[in-house]
Each structure stands twice: as structure tokens, then as C-alpha cells.
Design an enzyme around this catalytic site. Sequence first.
Site, PDB file in Angstrom:
ATOM      1  N   SER A 165       3.672  -2.179  10.221  1.00 62.09           N
ATOM      2  CA  SER A 165       5.116  -2.247  10.480  1.00 62.09           C
ATOM      3  C   SER A 165       5.733  -3.597  10.118  1.00 62.09           C
ATOM      4  O   SER A 165       6.649  -4.066  10.791  1.00 62.09           O
ATOM      5  CB  SER A 165       5.415  -1.879  11.950  1.00 62.09           C
ATOM      6  OG  SER A 165       5.018  -0.543  12.211  1.00 62.09           O
TER       7      SER A 165
ATOM      8  N   GLY B  23       2.775   2.254  10.722  1.00 63.03           N
ATOM      9  CA  GLY B  23       3.760   3.324  10.587  1.00 63.03           C
ATOM     10  C   GLY B  23       4.490   3.681  11.860  1.00 63.03           C
ATOM     11  O   GLY B  23       5.146   4.722  11.934  1.00 63.03           O
TER      12      GLY B  23
ATOM     13  N   ASN C 188       0.867  -1.175   0.000  1.00 60.93           N
ATOM     14  CA  ASN C 188       0.000   0.000   0.000  1.00 60.93           C
ATOM     15  C   ASN C 188       0.905   1.226   0.000  1.00 60.93           C
ATOM     16  O   ASN C 188       1.506   1.543   1.019  1.00 60.93           O
ATOM     17  CB  ASN C 188      -0.902  -0.023   1.243  1.00 60.93           C
ATOM     18  CG  ASN C 188      -1.739   1.238   1.381  1.00 60.93           C
ATOM     19  OD1 ASN C 188      -1.789   2.073   0.470  1.00 60.93           O
ATOM     20  ND2 ASN C 188      -2.399   1.383   2.527  1.00 60.93           N
TER      21      ASN C 188
ATOM     22  N   GLU D 278      -6.799   4.663   7.804  1.00 61.57           N
ATOM     23  CA  GLU D 278      -6.597   6.082   7.457  1.00 61.57           C
ATOM     24  C   GLU D 278      -7.829   6.651   6.756  1.00 61.57           C
ATOM     25  O   GLU D 278      -8.122   7.844   6.888  1.00 61.57           O
ATOM     26  CB  GLU D 278      -5.320   6.223   6.618  1.00 61.57           C
ATOM     27  CG  GLU D 278      -4.081   6.023   7.496  1.00 61.57           C
ATOM     28  CD  GLU D 278      -2.888   5.399   6.792  1.00 61.57           C
ATOM     29  OE1 GLU D 278      -2.839   5.390   5.557  1.00 61.57           O
ATOM     30  OE2 GLU D 278      -1.987   4.913   7.515  1.00 61.57           O
TER      31      GLU D 278
ATOM     32  N   LYS E  17       0.012   4.235  -0.238  1.00 63.35           N
ATOM     33  CA  LYS E  17      -0.644   5.400   0.363  1.00 63.35           C
ATOM     34  C   LYS E  17      -0.433   6.619  -0.548  1.00 63.35           C
ATOM     35  O   LYS E  17      -0.435   6.472  -1.764  1.00 63.35           O
ATOM     36  CB  LYS E  17      -0.142   5.611   1.790  1.00 63.35           C
ATOM     37  CG  LYS E  17      -0.224   4.304   2.608  1.00 63.35           C
ATOM     38  CD  LYS E  17      -0.011   4.476   4.078  1.00 63.35           C
ATOM     39  CE  LYS E  17      -0.146   3.118   4.763  1.00 63.35           C
ATOM     40  NZ  LYS E  17      -0.054   3.195   6.214  1.00 63.35           N
TER      41      LYS E  17
ATOM     42  N   GLU F   5      -5.140  -4.876  10.527  1.00 67.77           N
ATOM     43  CA  GLU F   5      -4.136  -3.840  10.732  1.00 67.77           C
ATOM     44  C   GLU F   5      -4.429  -3.081  12.029  1.00 67.77           C
ATOM     45  O   GLU F   5      -5.266  -2.154  12.031  1.00 67.77           O
ATOM     46  CB  GLU F   5      -4.139  -2.851   9.559  1.00 67.77           C
ATOM     47  CG  GLU F   5      -3.824  -3.477   8.224  1.00 67.77           C
ATOM     48  CD  GLU F   5      -3.232  -2.462   7.247  1.00 67.77           C
ATOM     49  OE1 GLU F   5      -2.150  -2.730   6.726  1.00 67.77           O
ATOM     50  OE2 GLU F   5      -3.845  -1.399   7.037  1.00 67.77           O
TER      51      GLU F   5
ATOM     52  N   HIS G 107      -9.463   1.109   4.957  1.00 70.04           N
ATOM     53  CA  HIS G 107      -8.193   1.297   5.652  1.00 70.04           C
ATOM     54  C   HIS G 107      -8.417   2.250   6.826  1.00 70.04           C
ATOM     55  O   HIS G 107      -9.232   3.165   6.748  1.00 70.04           O
ATOM     56  CB  HIS G 107      -7.140   1.865   4.695  1.00 70.04           C
ATOM     57  CG  HIS G 107      -5.763   1.838   5.263  1.00 70.04           C
ATOM     58  ND1 HIS G 107      -5.323   2.787   6.159  1.00 70.04           N
ATOM     59  CD2 HIS G 107      -4.739   0.969   5.086  1.00 70.04           C
ATOM     60  CE1 HIS G 107      -4.078   2.487   6.512  1.00 70.04           C
ATOM     61  NE2 HIS G 107      -3.700   1.390   5.873  1.00 70.04           N
TER      62      HIS G 107
HETATM   63  P1  13P Z   1       3.210   0.343   7.554  1.00 71.89           P
HETATM   64  O1  13P Z   1       3.706  -0.947   6.946  1.00 71.89           O
HETATM   65  O2  13P Z   1       3.935   1.555   7.036  1.00 71.89           O
HETATM   66  O3  13P Z   1       3.146   0.268   9.037  1.00 71.89           O
HETATM   67  O4  13P Z   1       1.697   0.552   7.034  1.00 71.89           O
HETATM   68  C1  13P Z   1       0.803  -0.503   7.156  1.00 71.89           C
HETATM   69  C2  13P Z   1      -0.420  -0.157   6.416  1.00 71.89           C
HETATM   70  O5  13P Z   1      -1.175   0.709   6.811  1.00 71.89           O
HETATM   71  C3  13P Z   1      -0.690  -0.869   5.152  1.00 71.89           C
HETATM   72  O6  13P Z   1      -1.976  -0.637   4.694  1.00 71.89           O
END
Ligand code: 13P
Length: 244
Positions: free
Chosen positions: A204, A166, A10, A92, A12, A160, A90
Site C-alpha cells: 500500500s 492491496g 509489480n 501471493e 502482478k 511486504e 512474493h
Molecule cells: P500494493 O502496493 O498494491 O499494496 O501491493 C504491494 C505488493 O504486493 C508489491 O509486490
Amino acid sequence: MAPRKLAAGNWKMNGTLASLAEIDRLLADHPASGCDVLICPPATLIQAMAAKGIATGGQDCHAKASGAHTGDIAAQQLKDVGASHVILGHSERRTDHGETDAQVAAKSVAAHEAGLVAVICVGETEAQRDAGETLDVIAAQLAGSVPDGATAANTVIAYEPVWAIGTGRTPTSDQIAEVHALMHERLSARFADGADMALLYGGSVKPGNAAEVFAIPHVNGALVGGASLKAADFGPIIAALSAA
Ligand code: 13P
């Protein structure tokens, strides 16, 4: 039929056309043998990325097929430029745009109708985990976000934990195992082929912890954020999943 293994990236809101060089590197240096590989770049890059022959997905879609929705993208439009998947719900999107389980379910129906695989995300906040609510939160999100028409062919579920995204922090293997066992149980009870739905862990995931994550029961792959941006990081994660 066992769930297919999937390494999903992803990106983002990261990447420009120049970033497609990473896909060239990934395909050249890390040919995937034992698992499926998917990258979900920003919408601006979907067409060019799909043209490279790698499975490509969107990061969101609208629940409607067309209409007056400035700034939104329909599932069919993603499909039209070469997407095969779309990430939905997601954390976010849930946080930044207030998406509810019902909206995620409606978007998932739209994705299925367009012929896309919906990668539906669930996950608890740190406060919910601290309050001992994790399994209830995940069960409720699954019940509300995954539509009745979901099958192992058109749906992938990603766990997640919000606090692991992150942050460089990951749950223990036991904590991931507990949630994935619950998801497997709930999906198996609700859907005829629910036991075959691929269950991803995200939050992560790095080259250094991927093998440990992929050894956990009912973890069929990963949804990777930061470490999917560079072939040098994502390649070893793909290799770890292929070997798992
Ligand atoms: P990270 O791998 O940067 O922690 O992000 C995970 C994520 O949100 C994937 O959709």
C-alpha cells in the site's frame, strides 16, 4: 557503498500491450534522476517493455534452467527477452502456489546463475504480527529464502507485510523501522556486503505516504503494486524516492 535506491513496480496479473502507454507516459513525464526504476510486468509484456529502455523484471522463475515444466519460465528465458530482475517469494506466490523458503532460495540461485537480480520478498501475516512473531518470521524467511551466494549486486530484499498488500493499510513508521533494522543487521552479519543490499518496503505504498516511508532508516526504496500501474501514481513515488 550505500545501497542503491530502487522504485520497483509489480504489475502482478494486470496489463496488456495497451498498458505500455503508461511506460511511455512515465518516461516522458517523470524522468528518474535520483533512483533506479524497475517494472515487473506479466511475462507477456517483458520483451516489449524492456525494448522501451526501462529496467524490466519477471515476477517468478523456475529453479531449473529448462525441462518438462509446463507453464513455468526459466530465469535464463526472462534474461533472454530483456529482464534484468525477477521477483521471488512474493506472498501471493507463497500463498497461491505454496512456495516454501527452500524453493525461493533455489529459484534465487537460478536467477543469479542467469545473471538476474533476485528481488526476494518476506513478510508476516496479520495473525503472526498479532501473536508477536513478526521479527522471528522475518528472520526465518531471510535465513531460508536468501541463498549463500547473495550479494548486494545480485539481490534486493523486499519487506511486504501480507496484511498491508492491496489493503490500503500500512504499518507505522516504527514498525517498518524495526523490521528493516533487523534485516540490515541479519544481512550484514551473514554476507560480506550485506550492509549494502537494498531493502525495499512494499504494501500500500501510494504517492501520499511515499515520502514518509522513504524517510525510515534502512528503507532504500519500495515495491509497489497497485500504484505502479499508472504513471500518474508511480511518477510521484519515484520523485519522492529521488528526493529522499
Ligand atoms: P500494493 O502496493 O498494491 O499494496 O501491493 C504491494 C505488493 O504486493 C508489491 O509486490
